[in-house]
Design a protein around this motif. Structure first.
Motif, PDB file in Angstrom:
ATOM      1  N   UNK A   1       0.839  -1.197   0.000  1.00 51.88           N
ATOM      2  CA  UNK A   1       0.000   0.000   0.000  1.00 51.88           C
ATOM      3  C   UNK A   1       0.873   1.246   0.000  1.00 51.88           C
ATOM      4  N   UNK A   2       0.525   2.201  -0.866  1.00 54.77           N
ATOM      5  CA  UNK A   2       1.276   3.438  -0.976  1.00 54.77           C
ATOM      6  C   UNK A   2       2.320   3.437  -2.060  1.00 54.77           C
ATOM      7  N   UNK A   3       2.601   2.258  -2.657  1.00 57.24           N
ATOM      8  CA  UNK A   3       3.594   2.194  -3.727  1.00 57.24           C
ATOM      9  C   UNK A   3       3.105   2.968  -4.954  1.00 57.24           C
ATOM     10  N   UNK A   4       3.918   3.912  -5.432  1.00 57.33           N
ATOM     11  CA  UNK A   4       3.574   4.677  -6.628  1.00 57.33           C
ATOM     12  C   UNK A   4       3.869   3.846  -7.874  1.00 57.33           C
ATOM     13  N   UNK A   5       2.955   3.877  -8.833  1.00 56.28           N
ATOM     14  CA  UNK A   5       3.149   3.186 -10.102  1.00 56.28           C
ATOM     15  C   UNK A   5       3.649   4.169 -11.167  1.00 56.28           C
ATOM     16  N   UNK A   6       4.271   3.640 -12.195  1.00 55.79           N
ATOM     17  CA  UNK A   6       4.752   4.529 -13.257  1.00 55.79           C
ATOM     18  C   UNK A   6       3.578   5.208 -13.962  1.00 55.79           C
ATOM     19  N   UNK A   7       3.787   6.375 -14.533  1.00 58.14           N
ATOM     20  CA  UNK A   7       2.762   6.963 -15.393  1.00 58.14           C
ATOM     21  C   UNK A   7       2.419   6.003 -16.523  1.00 58.14           C
ATOM     22  N   UNK A   8       1.192   6.059 -16.978  1.00 63.90           N
ATOM     23  CA  UNK A   8       0.757   5.121 -18.023  1.00 63.90           C
ATOM     24  C   UNK A   8       1.634   5.230 -19.260  1.00 63.90           C
ATOM     25  N   UNK A   9       2.075   6.458 -19.599  1.00 65.12           N
ATOM     26  CA  UNK A   9       2.922   6.627 -20.777  1.00 65.12           C
ATOM     27  C   UNK A   9       4.249   5.884 -20.600  1.00 65.12           C
TER      28      UNK A   9
ATOM     29  N   UNK B   1      -5.590  13.338 -10.345  1.00 61.64           N
ATOM     30  CA  UNK B   1      -4.944  14.169 -11.341  1.00 61.64           C
ATOM     31  C   UNK B   1      -3.794  14.950 -10.723  1.00 61.64           C
ATOM     32  N   UNK B   2      -2.639  14.809 -11.330  1.00 61.36           N
ATOM     33  CA  UNK B   2      -1.456  15.517 -10.853  1.00 61.36           C
ATOM     34  C   UNK B   2      -0.701  14.800  -9.751  1.00 61.36           C
ATOM     35  N   UNK B   3      -1.352  13.780  -9.142  1.00 61.68           N
ATOM     36  CA  UNK B   3      -0.683  13.063  -8.048  1.00 61.68           C
ATOM     37  C   UNK B   3      -0.230  11.678  -8.457  1.00 61.68           C
ATOM     38  N   UNK B   4      -0.717  11.151  -9.576  1.00 62.47           N
ATOM     39  CA  UNK B   4      -0.288   9.852 -10.045  1.00 62.47           C
ATOM     40  C   UNK B   4      -1.220   8.740  -9.614  1.00 62.47           C
ATOM     41  N   UNK B   5      -0.738   7.501  -9.716  1.00 64.11           N
ATOM     42  CA  UNK B   5      -1.507   6.298  -9.396  1.00 64.11           C
ATOM     43  C   UNK B   5      -0.710   5.489  -8.384  1.00 64.11           C
ATOM     44  N   UNK B   6      -1.398   4.977  -7.368  1.00 65.74           N
ATOM     45  CA  UNK B   6      -0.706   4.243  -6.304  1.00 65.74           C
ATOM     46  C   UNK B   6      -1.563   3.098  -5.799  1.00 65.74           C
ATOM     47  N   UNK B   7      -0.895   2.167  -5.086  1.00 61.83           N
ATOM     48  CA  UNK B   7      -1.564   0.986  -4.534  1.00 61.83           C
ATOM     49  C   UNK B   7      -2.292   1.373  -3.258  1.00 61.83           C
ATOM     50  N   UNK B   8      -3.562   0.925  -3.119  1.00 65.82           N
ATOM     51  CA  UNK B   8      -4.306   1.220  -1.888  1.00 65.82           C
ATOM     52  C   UNK B   8      -4.868  -0.025  -1.229  1.00 65.82           C
TER      53      UNK B   8
ATOM     54  N   UNK C   1      -6.936  -7.377   4.782  1.00 65.16           N
ATOM     55  CA  UNK C   1      -6.227  -8.521   5.351  1.00 65.16           C
ATOM     56  C   UNK C   1      -6.346  -9.768   4.498  1.00 65.16           C
ATOM     57  N   UNK C   2      -7.486  -9.902   3.795  1.00 68.27           N
ATOM     58  CA  UNK C   2      -7.661 -11.084   2.960  1.00 68.27           C
ATOM     59  C   UNK C   2      -6.665 -11.119   1.818  1.00 68.27           C
ATOM     60  N   UNK C   3      -6.161  -9.959   1.452  1.00 69.45           N
ATOM     61  CA  UNK C   3      -5.237  -9.891   0.324  1.00 69.45           C
ATOM     62  C   UNK C   3      -3.781  -9.919   0.761  1.00 69.45           C
ATOM     63  N   UNK C   4      -3.519  -9.817   2.064  1.00 69.97           N
ATOM     64  CA  UNK C   4      -2.138  -9.780   2.529  1.00 69.97           C
ATOM     65  C   UNK C   4      -1.563 -11.189   2.526  1.00 69.97           C
TER      66      UNK C   4
END
Length: 472
Positions: free
Chosen positions: A46-54, A84-91, A95-98
């Motif tokens: 959680x909180x990991x930033x992903x690369x821009x789609x481009x 917008x302007x902040x990017x895309x990140x994991x949220x 617990x079921x997914x951990x």
């Protein structure tokens, strides 16, 4: 398809090979599956930033719309968030997914009283960093190459002076070999002595040394203990090339090897062409009287002195030393491969500067006072009629002997209370005879916790003892 995408200064690895997801077709579906799997497994927290789609599209060789659509779908599913302007990140942090905690992963205890460790929060960081700067500034260029297989001459010079002054060792820089701690030194001696005959050890002692020798195919045979230390007369009935002792401060009981036995074991070595491995365990941390000098001084040509910075500074330095009989130097160098690659040269240069500049002595004196206060605090809190405390004169450990049958219960209760402890029974040699009493107990490392946590750790241990029907 496997790729690393870089969101500015970060790399992101995604495995898009279709073969790992049978039945899935299409780049968009492969990308969705790879991202879900990365989040579900915990690899993308959680909180990991992903690369821009481009950027991700360019790295993966996909159309930008494909990546943008995949991101949008994962946002809708709750895996990702985007602004917008902040990017895309994991949220997604459900617990079921951990991922479940893998077997063998240690849970950090609330209170760490494992023996054999210093208070690393007191590592002299500023002084060490300053010593590193001075050492590198003054070091010749050749010091950054692989040099003398015995170790850097600057450190061997510094140790020869320090060990002579502080521990009474009789040696020279030419007879010192740098190694990666006492265990490494014992392994080197094991290679020199060979597996043909066992090595004698104390009936109670540090099991990791026995295990290290056993892993090399070298067996060990125990000799007895009493209030005067190791019963060295038992060596006369054994066919062994060497004996490993902790003569200055026995581990774990804490007694000093009696002077008559120090003389006797040196006499045995001289008569039999044997060697005494003098593990100077805790020799620098003596509290109630002057330190006992190293056994090595009685016979430098029959005694191998072993020391390290593991308890005085930190075990992660992987820095130890051997003061060897002259006729063993070449054999030990050959046993370690004829090159000094176990301890990096910069650490050696820094330690040499730290010793010669007075920083090491200063640190030892400061920690000696600190550890003495802790020892006194622990003794006051844990003393009772049911518990005998040993090992008070020196070192970073206390040994609590308990009534028969109490060790297992106390260790279980301590584990439930979040206290990391070591039982005494693990230190008993499995071949120790009936003449060596089997004692229940605990070995308490009062050097391990930082100052601010020490009082709570001792109070928690006291509560466990009381709950076990001991103390009060």
């Amino acid at each position: 398809m496997t790729s690393w995408a870089n969101p500015g200064s970060r790399d992101l690895h995604l495995d898009l090979r279709e073969t790992i997801t049978p039945g899935v077709r299409g780049a968009r579906e492969l990308l969705l599956t790879a991202l879900r799997d990365a989040v579900r497994s915990g690899r993308l927290a959680a909180g990991t930033m992903l690369p821009p789609s481009r950027s991700l599209a360019a790295d993966l060789g996909l159309a930008r719309n494909t990546v943008a659509e995949a991101y949008a779908e994962l946002v809708a599913e709750g895996w990702l968030a985007s602004r917008q302007g902040a990017g895309t990140w994991v949220v997604n942090t459900s617990p079921a997914q951990r991922p479940a905690r893998p077997r063998g992963i240690r849970v950090v205890p609330r209170h760490n009283l494992i023996p054999g460790n210093p208070d690393v929060s007191e590592f002299p960081r500023s002084e060490w960093a300053a010593a590193t700067r001075r050492a590198l500034t003054n070091a010749p260029n050749e010091a950054l190459r692989m040099g003398d297989p015995r170790g850097r001459p600057e450190l061997r010079d510094a140790l020869a002076e320090y060990l002579s002054r502080a521990r009474g060792v009789r040696t020279s820089p030419e007879s010192i070999v740098i190694c990666a701690g006492v265990r490494h030194a014992i392994e080197l001696m094991g290679r020199v002595l060979g597996p043909q005959r066992p090595i004698a050890v104390e009936a109670y002692g540090l099991f990791i040394f026995r295990d290290a020798l056993a892993a090399m195919g070298i067996s060990t045979v125990p000799i007895g203990l009493d209030e005067d230390g190791a019963v060295v007369k038992e060596l006369d009935r054994l066919d062994v090339p060497a004996v490993l002792l902790t003569p200055a401060h026995h581990n774990p009981y804490g007694m000093t090897l009696h002077p008559s036995r120090r003389t006797a074991v040196v006499d045995w070595a001289q008569r039999t062409d044997g060697y005494v491995l003098d593990d100077d365990y805790d020799g620098e941390f003596r509290y109630d009287r002057q330190p006992i000098g190293a056994l090595q001084a009685l016979s430098p040509e029959r005694v191998v002195y072993l020391g390290s910075a593991s308890k005085s500074l930190s075990p992660v330095l992987r820095l130890g030393w051997m003061a060897l009989p002259t006729d063993l130097v070449d054999a030990v160098v050959a046993a370690q491969g004829g090159s000094q690659f176990y301890v990096d040269g910069i650490t050696q240069l820094t330690m040499a500067e730290f010793i010669t500049g007075g920083g090491y002595d200063k640190h030892i004196r400061r920690m000696r006072m600190r550890y003495r206060r802790r020892r006194d605090q622990a003794v006051q809190a844990l003393s009772s009629g049911d518990i005998s405390i040993r090992g008070l004169d020196a070192g970073l450990n206390l040994t609590l002997t308990l009534p028969d049958g109490a060790e297992r219960e106390v260790l279980q209760r301590a584990g439930e209370a979040g206290i990391a402890l070591q039982g005494l029974s693990i230190m008993r040699h499995p071949q120790a005879g009936p003449d060596v009493p089997q004692v229940d107990g605990l070995v308490i490392g009062f050097g391990t916790p930082p100052d601010h946590a020490f009082g709570a750790a001792i109070d928690a241990l006291r509560a466990v003892l009381i709950a076990s029907g001991l103390g009060g």
